[in-house]
Design a protein around this motif. Structure first.
Motif, PDB file in Angstrom:
ATOM      1  N   PRO A 208      41.955  54.934  91.246  1.00  0.00           N
ATOM      2  CA  PRO A 208      42.423  55.498  92.531  1.00  0.00           C
ATOM      3  C   PRO A 208      41.729  54.858  93.736  1.00  0.00           C
ATOM      4  O   PRO A 208      42.268  54.842  94.833  1.00  0.00           O
ATOM      5  N   GLN A 209      40.526  54.312  93.506  1.00  0.00           N
ATOM      6  CA  GLN A 209      39.792  53.660  94.617  1.00  0.00           C
ATOM      7  C   GLN A 209      40.167  52.184  94.761  1.00  0.00           C
ATOM      8  O   GLN A 209      39.582  51.460  95.554  1.00  0.00           O
ATOM      9  N   GLY A 210      41.120  51.743  93.937  1.00  0.00           N
ATOM     10  CA  GLY A 210      41.558  50.346  94.038  1.00  0.00           C
ATOM     11  C   GLY A 210      40.721  49.365  93.237  1.00  0.00           C
ATOM     12  O   GLY A 210      40.802  48.156  93.434  1.00  0.00           O
ATOM     13  N   VAL A 211      39.878  49.880  92.331  1.00  0.00           N
ATOM     14  CA  VAL A 211      39.021  48.999  91.515  1.00  0.00           C
ATOM     15  C   VAL A 211      39.783  48.542  90.264  1.00  0.00           C
ATOM     16  O   VAL A 211      40.357  49.368  89.558  1.00  0.00           O
ATOM     17  N   PRO A 212      39.805  47.226  89.978  1.00  0.00           N
ATOM     18  CA  PRO A 212      40.443  46.760  88.741  1.00  0.00           C
ATOM     19  C   PRO A 212      39.647  47.217  87.522  1.00  0.00           C
ATOM     20  O   PRO A 212      38.430  47.026  87.455  1.00  0.00           O
ATOM     21  N   LEU A 213      40.337  47.814  86.579  1.00  0.00           N
ATOM     22  CA  LEU A 213      39.684  48.538  85.489  1.00  0.00           C
ATOM     23  C   LEU A 213      40.278  48.105  84.145  1.00  0.00           C
ATOM     24  O   LEU A 213      41.499  48.082  83.988  1.00  0.00           O
ATOM     25  N   GLY A 214      39.429  47.754  83.197  1.00  0.00           N
ATOM     26  CA  GLY A 214      39.902  47.410  81.858  1.00  0.00           C
ATOM     27  C   GLY A 214      39.987  48.660  80.990  1.00  0.00           C
ATOM     28  O   GLY A 214      38.981  49.329  80.780  1.00  0.00           O
TER      29      GLY A 214
ATOM     30  N   LYS B 135      40.921  38.536  84.492  1.00  0.00           N
ATOM     31  CA  LYS B 135      41.808  39.205  85.455  1.00  0.00           C
ATOM     32  C   LYS B 135      41.009  39.993  86.501  1.00  0.00           C
ATOM     33  O   LYS B 135      41.606  40.650  87.356  1.00  0.00           O
ATOM     34  N   GLY B 136      39.681  39.985  86.387  1.00  0.00           N
ATOM     35  CA  GLY B 136      38.850  40.597  87.428  1.00  0.00           C
ATOM     36  C   GLY B 136      38.431  42.033  87.176  1.00  0.00           C
ATOM     37  O   GLY B 136      38.031  42.735  88.120  1.00  0.00           O
ATOM     38  N   ALA B 137      38.485  42.506  85.924  1.00  0.00           N
ATOM     39  CA  ALA B 137      38.048  43.886  85.631  1.00  0.00           C
ATOM     40  C   ALA B 137      36.605  44.084  86.083  1.00  0.00           C
ATOM     41  O   ALA B 137      35.743  43.234  85.834  1.00  0.00           O
ATOM     42  N   ALA B 138      36.354  45.199  86.780  1.00  0.00           N
ATOM     43  CA  ALA B 138      35.006  45.476  87.295  1.00  0.00           C
ATOM     44  C   ALA B 138      34.350  46.634  86.546  1.00  0.00           C
ATOM     45  O   ALA B 138      33.187  46.950  86.781  1.00  0.00           O
ATOM     46  N   ALA B 139      35.080  47.287  85.671  1.00  0.00           N
ATOM     47  CA  ALA B 139      34.553  48.401  84.872  1.00  0.00           C
ATOM     48  C   ALA B 139      35.493  48.601  83.691  1.00  0.00           C
ATOM     49  O   ALA B 139      36.628  48.100  83.690  1.00  0.00           O
ATOM     50  N   TYR B 140      35.013  49.336  82.669  1.00  0.00           N
ATOM     51  CA  TYR B 140      35.807  49.504  81.441  1.00  0.00           C
ATOM     52  C   TYR B 140      35.823  50.948  80.950  1.00  0.00           C
ATOM     53  O   TYR B 140      34.822  51.673  81.085  1.00  0.00           O
ATOM     54  N   ILE B 141      36.959  51.326  80.382  1.00  0.00           N
ATOM     55  CA  ILE B 141      37.058  52.566  79.602  1.00  0.00           C
ATOM     56  C   ILE B 141      37.443  52.141  78.196  1.00  0.00           C
ATOM     57  O   ILE B 141      38.471  51.485  77.988  1.00  0.00           O
ATOM     58  N   LEU B 142      36.584  52.487  77.224  1.00  0.00           N
ATOM     59  CA  LEU B 142      36.861  52.192  75.818  1.00  0.00           C
ATOM     60  C   LEU B 142      37.250  53.502  75.141  1.00  0.00           C
ATOM     61  O   LEU B 142      36.465  54.443  75.093  1.00  0.00           O
ATOM     62  N   ASP B 143      38.463  53.559  74.627  1.00  0.00           N
ATOM     63  CA  ASP B 143      39.013  54.798  74.072  1.00  0.00           C
ATOM     64  C   ASP B 143      38.891  54.776  72.541  1.00  0.00           C
ATOM     65  O   ASP B 143      39.594  54.031  71.862  1.00  0.00           O
TER      66      ASP B 143
ATOM     67  N   GLU C  35      36.749  59.273  87.241  1.00  0.00           N
ATOM     68  CA  GLU C  35      35.884  59.881  88.276  1.00  0.00           C
ATOM     69  C   GLU C  35      34.440  59.392  88.136  1.00  0.00           C
ATOM     70  O   GLU C  35      33.769  59.097  89.129  1.00  0.00           O
ATOM     71  N   LEU C  36      33.965  59.323  86.889  1.00  0.00           N
ATOM     72  CA  LEU C  36      32.588  58.859  86.664  1.00  0.00           C
ATOM     73  C   LEU C  36      32.398  57.422  87.137  1.00  0.00           C
ATOM     74  O   LEU C  36      31.394  57.088  87.758  1.00  0.00           O
ATOM     75  N   LEU C  37      33.380  56.581  86.845  1.00  0.00           N
ATOM     76  CA  LEU C  37      33.276  55.185  87.255  1.00  0.00           C
ATOM     77  C   LEU C  37      33.361  55.053  88.773  1.00  0.00           C
ATOM     78  O   LEU C  37      32.722  54.189  89.368  1.00  0.00           O
ATOM     79  N   ALA C  38      34.135  55.944  89.405  1.00  0.00           N
ATOM     80  CA  ALA C  38      34.255  55.916  90.877  1.00  0.00           C
ATOM     81  C   ALA C  38      32.916  56.256  91.527  1.00  0.00           C
ATOM     82  O   ALA C  38      32.564  55.716  92.580  1.00  0.00           O
TER      83      ALA C  38
ATOM     84  N   ALA D  86      31.605  50.386  93.025  1.00  0.00           N
ATOM     85  CA  ALA D  86      31.932  50.414  94.459  1.00  0.00           C
ATOM     86  C   ALA D  86      31.501  49.109  95.122  1.00  0.00           C
ATOM     87  O   ALA D  86      32.233  48.524  95.919  1.00  0.00           O
ATOM     88  N   ALA D  87      30.292  48.661  94.759  1.00  0.00           N
ATOM     89  CA  ALA D  87      29.763  47.422  95.346  1.00  0.00           C
ATOM     90  C   ALA D  87      30.608  46.220  94.943  1.00  0.00           C
ATOM     91  O   ALA D  87      30.898  45.347  95.747  1.00  0.00           O
ATOM     92  N   LYS D  88      31.001  46.218  93.666  1.00  0.00           N
ATOM     93  CA  LYS D  88      31.811  45.094  93.175  1.00  0.00           C
ATOM     94  C   LYS D  88      33.162  45.038  93.874  1.00  0.00           C
ATOM     95  O   LYS D  88      33.710  43.982  94.105  1.00  0.00           O
ATOM     96  N   ALA D  89      33.670  46.230  94.167  1.00  0.00           N
ATOM     97  CA  ALA D  89      35.015  46.284  94.764  1.00  0.00           C
ATOM     98  C   ALA D  89      34.981  45.913  96.238  1.00  0.00           C
ATOM     99  O   ALA D  89      35.993  45.571  96.813  1.00  0.00           O
ATOM    100  N   ALA D  90      33.819  45.999  96.848  1.00  0.00           N
ATOM    101  CA  ALA D  90      33.706  45.766  98.301  1.00  0.00           C
ATOM    102  C   ALA D  90      34.012  44.309  98.656  1.00  0.00           C
ATOM    103  O   ALA D  90      33.795  43.412  97.877  1.00  0.00           O
TER     104      ALA D  90
END
Length: 385
Positions: free
Chosen positions: A184-190, A215-223, A372-375, A381-385
């Motif tokens: 939701p904050q516009g961060v590319p997420l894997g 592709k520029g992923a700045a954080a990950y969710i592993l399910d 939410e935790l990643l946000a 946040a810094a990476k997305a800036a």
């Protein structure tokens, strides 16, 4: 007096358990006496021998030490090897109607090329109605030698029934689903979902992480929700993809000897990671979750995991059947024994009944909590800036 074939098979199973089983009290019973009792009964045929072996193993009170008839053993080997020869369909039984349904054709498979689609219903396989077939029976009927044809009668909404003749080929089972999302904050997420730990899991996961990094992923969710586990070695290799260093797991056998598996690095990514777990997260999934949690590499979200902290080895028996035997237990890097206890996530979020299509959407509360935790994580946040 010479042993019959049936008695030989019982003795073969008894010896393997006697030599390798984790609990050297054999559930507080005289294991030699158990063997004598079984051999004193009349074992008239293979079916009687299989039943006697089942009864003998049941006395150990360990659901994971079990006998597999030749068909079950072959099926397990297919699942863990990550390869089979068939048409390439993932299938399920529709819970409402009980009909055999296509979940999805495997990418690039003969079924996909033939035009079979998700939600298609398989009415007949080679002229045999699927109405009373189990999933295993249906899958077995669709497997066969490379190049041979299988005829499927398919029913599709709005189009009625149509016959497909599909060639069988070698199918690689990819347990990884990966896609780039935007938070939701516009961060590319894997977002990576791992469904089981077969022989392909480490390579496919490495491939997915590398692609998402490009592709520029700045954080990950592993399910890892509802991932029942699989090969121990696959779990260890997957942990190494995320960890620069540290112990992954300790193993303890019946002599009390501790072995350990380490990570040597470098990890494929140091980006922030949240791991989703639930009550269906078991075995090799728990090894991975425990390694990432204890090494401070990931935050765990969801429910306490299944609690299968025992390691099985698979033995092939002389008649083509198989035997799974609990040979060791494992502990997390912080020496937590998770058998029957499970791994407690850092943030508990109860599961809600959602469909397969709703996984990873707004209706998936565990997934939303991970977002939410990643946000909140300033690194992202810094990476997305």
């Amino acid at each position: 007096m010479a042993l019959t074939e049936e008695q030989k098979l019982v003795t073969e199973v008894w010896r393997i358990v006697n030599r390798t089983y984790l609990d050297d009290t054999f559930n507080h019973q005289n294991w030699a006496a158990v063997r004598q009792k079984v051999l004193s009964a009349a074992l008239t045929d293979q079916k009687a021998a299989y039943a006697a072996i089942g009864k003998m193993l049941k006395s150990l009170n360990d659901p994971f030490t079990r006998f597999l008839d030749p068909e079950q053993y072959r099926s397990l080997q297919v699942n863990t090897s990550g390869e089979l020869t068939g048409v390439g369909l993932q299938i399920a039984l529709d819970q409402q109607t009980g009909k055999l349904e296509v979940v999805t054709p495997i990418s690039g498979s003969p079924a996909e090329k033939a035009g079979i689609r998700p939600r298609d219903r398989i009415v007949k396989i080679e002229g045999v109605s699927t109405e009373n077939l189990t999933l295993d029976e249906a899958a077995t009927r669709m497997r066969g030698p490379i190049g041979s044809l299988v005829t499927l009668l398919i029913e599709r909404d709005g189009e009625g029934q149509k016959e497909f003749r599909v060639p069988r080929d070698r199918i690689s089972l990819n347990p990884v689903v990966a896609e780039l999302r935007t938070s939701p904050q516009g961060v590319p997420l894997g977002y990576i979902r791992l469904t089981q730990f077969n022989a392909n899991a480490p390579m496919e996961l490495a491939h997915a992480i590398n692609n998402l990094e490009k592709k520029g992923a700045a954080a990950y969710i592993l399910d890892l929700r509802n991932n029942p586990g699989g090969l121990l070695q696959a779990g260890i290799e997957v942990a190494r993809l995320w960890l620069n260093s540290g112990t992954i797991v300790y193993t303890v056998n019946r002599q009390g000897i501790q072995g350990s598996f380490e990570s040597f690095g470098p990890a494929l990514t140091d980006d922030p990671l949240v791991v989703l777990v639930n009550q269906g997260t078991a075995s090799a999934s728990e090894i991975l979750a425990g390694a990432l949690q204890d090494n401070g590499r990931a935050t765990l979200v969801g429910e306490t995991t299944f609690g299968k902290g025992l390691i099985q080895s698979l033995f092939e028996l002389s008649d083509g059947s198989g035997l799974a035997v609990t040979i060791a237990k494992y502990e997390t890097p912080n020496h937590k024994d998770i058998n029957k206890l499970g791994i407690k996530p850092d943030q508990i979020v109860a599961s809600e009944p959602i469909t397969r299509e709703q996984i990873g959407t707004e209706l998936d509360h565990q997934f939303q909590t991970a977002l939410e935790l990643l946000a909140k994580n300033s690194v992202v946040a810094a990476k997305a800036a």
